[in-house]
Scaffold this motif. Sequence first.
Motif, PDB file in Angstrom:
ATOM      1  N   SER A   1     -18.567 -17.687 -33.359  1.00  0.00           N
ATOM      2  CA  SER A   1     -17.763 -16.533 -32.949  1.00  0.00           C
ATOM      3  C   SER A   1     -16.353 -16.592 -33.506  1.00  0.00           C
ATOM      4  CB  SER A   1     -17.731 -16.451 -31.420  1.00  0.00           C
ATOM      5  OG  SER A   1     -17.059 -17.567 -30.903  1.00  0.00           O
TER       6      SER A   1
ATOM      7  N   TYR B   1     -19.039  -9.219 -27.204  1.00  0.00           N
ATOM      8  CA  TYR B   1     -19.115 -10.675 -27.289  1.00  0.00           C
ATOM      9  C   TYR B   1     -20.303 -11.241 -26.534  1.00  0.00           C
ATOM     10  CZ  TYR B   1     -17.893 -15.571 -27.080  1.00  0.00           C
ATOM     11  OH  TYR B   1     -17.937 -16.933 -27.166  1.00  0.00           O
TER      12      TYR B   1
ATOM     13  N   GLY C   1     -15.776  -7.839 -31.318  1.00  0.00           N
ATOM     14  CA  GLY C   1     -16.113  -8.746 -30.233  1.00  0.00           C
ATOM     15  C   GLY C   1     -16.046 -10.210 -30.610  1.00  0.00           C
ATOM     16  N   VAL C   2     -15.904 -10.521 -31.910  1.00  0.00           N
ATOM     17  CA  VAL C   2     -15.797 -11.916 -32.336  1.00  0.00           C
ATOM     18  C   VAL C   2     -14.608 -12.042 -33.273  1.00  0.00           C
ATOM     19  CG1 VAL C   2     -18.219 -12.552 -32.057  1.00  0.00           C
ATOM     20  CG2 VAL C   2     -17.470 -11.453 -34.148  1.00  0.00           C
TER      21      VAL C   2
END
Lengths: 98, 351, 114, 115
Positions: free
Chosen positions: B249, B319, B176-177
């Motif tokens: 992120s 995320y 997600g990052v």
Amino acid sequence: MIADLLTTVLVLAGLAFFAAGTLGLLRFPDVYTRLHALTKADNLGLGLVVLGLMLQAEGPAMIFKLALIWVLVLAAGATAAHMVAQRTWTHGEFERRE
Amino acid sequence: MNAALLTFDFVLLAGLLGVAWRCLASTDLFRAVVLFITFGLLLAIAWVRLEAPDIALAEAAIGAGITGALLLVTLERLKHIMNRPRTDTDHDPAPPPDPVASDADAPGAAPTGDAASRAADAGNAALSCAPAPARGRWITLVVTVGLAGLLMATLATQEHDPGLQPTVAEHMDVSGVDHGITAVLLNFRSWDTLLELAMVLLAGLGAWSLGRHDALPARPTPGPVLPGAVRLLLPVAIVTGVYLLWAGSHAPGGAFQAGAVLGAAGILVSLARPHELPDPDPRLLRIGVTAGALLFLAIGLWGLFAGPALLTWPSELAYPLILIIETGATLSIALTLVALFIGGRSPREDT
Amino acid sequence: MNLLLVAAAGFLLLTILFGLIRVLRGPGSGDRMLTAQLFGTSGVGILLLLGFALDQPALVDVALVFALLAVVAAVAFVRQHGLPEPAGTPMHENPVEEQPHDPPHNPPEDTHDR
Amino acid sequence: MIESLDPGTLYPFGGAALFALGLHGLIRRRHLILRILAVNIMGSGVFMVFLGIAARGNAPPDPVAQALTLTGIVVAVSATAFALALTVHLARLTGYAVLLPGPLQTHRDSHPDDR
């Protein structure tokens, strides 16, 4: 090419001020004169180094960040110098040469 | 280029070791603290050389801002305690009864040049401490040198191993990052991070439980310079904290760095004008301090019931979830660090 | 170019190590704090130079954090370390001073007017 | 030989030396503030060994080791803050910032909670 040359000159000039600041810190007789040496390194030493690096920076964001760092160091140096001087003054400890 | 960097590394390591040595050998506590602040600065540069900008960021915020302020305020409190009158007449008000203090007078153990430096700052007399006793010096020296040699021999014979870097790189797309360390902290090994938040919370609770008489003195601000500087620095600090949180992120940054920066900013504010600050609502403060760990736990439990397992999240939701958790963690870390610095509960709470 | 930047960073590191002499000698705590302040500035310079030399833009963020928080320790020093305290601050509400039978040991701060 | 000395090889040795130095200080010095600083220096040595090994070779550094170090730094600073608070509390109770052998002797009447 010209930018590289300018960077070299500016960084070297900045280093000269850092060296002068350190030398002053070691050689000056009391707190107040040492403060004077410190602010030279903050204002001009880092300023010239930042200016030299700005010529190598890519994009306005990086240039802005570099300028911001310099402004922050200026503010921090001025505040710290003022407060240390004030503290020394109010305590009346005028420190003499060792 | 390589030779220049190598020289730089050697000078840096020599500086680190020298500063650490002088710091621990110091008989003046204030000097030891300033040397420790310098040590933190050099350490941040060492982390840069080890390709760890995330760690350098955390070290910069913690070393430059928080640890220095914490140690200095502790020295002030100790000075206050040591200088205050003793009411218990039965008690011996002599200097600390160091069980081996008699050895301090032995030749070779006395500090050189420290007496003058202590005399120059008479107010700091409470901040000096006995030098290490001469007795047993060689035993500890031999033991520690032997230990260091053993460690170094182990390191020298150790085979190079790529570690978990390929595994992490392989699974980045489900995290997600886009930044490996954030992915590890908040997805692959989220247990560690949850327990770390719990640890920070525990430290804050521990300091809080020591009572409320340790409040910061409310001194008037001397002149307009400090409030002016705070007015300039505080907005920049908040923007930098949010920027680091957001940058985490995809680049060096994240909840801990952001929390440390915001915490240091809070310490600066509480130092600059404590008497103008309204006391925070205790309930809000409690919610803020626990928000990080509780939010993390709640989302982790949601993962247990709706997702694959405890503390895991589906990659399409990862995320936003990570961002929520990181925001809570930033808030909690910042508040807890400020609470640890102020020490003790707000006086208003008990009245 | 990069070699120059690395050499410049090394030079700044050397100025820090020489400045340590002032920390070790003192004599006052003001001198030591000032030197720490100068080290902060040099550290920012080193980080910026290394960031450009090694092409790691993240180091500029590290330098930014350093520049931002450089003042915290100095302010902590001045605010906590030695400014005369006015009477009636919370720290003075410690129970020991309520005992009137021990006048010679009053701390110097108590000579201020209440 | 010189060219092969990358930071990942060099720094772990420095970390080991720092650890030993911190241990030496922890054993030798009695003042609690210095002991807290010594523990912090030992911790920094451990982090340096860890990060150095993670940065060995030409590949990008190991993110797991860096993440664990980050966790360690945050825990270390919280623990340091708590230890300092405990030190102040001990000094308030006993008047000394050193650990003494034997049972804890506190000043009577000097603790606000007894008021």
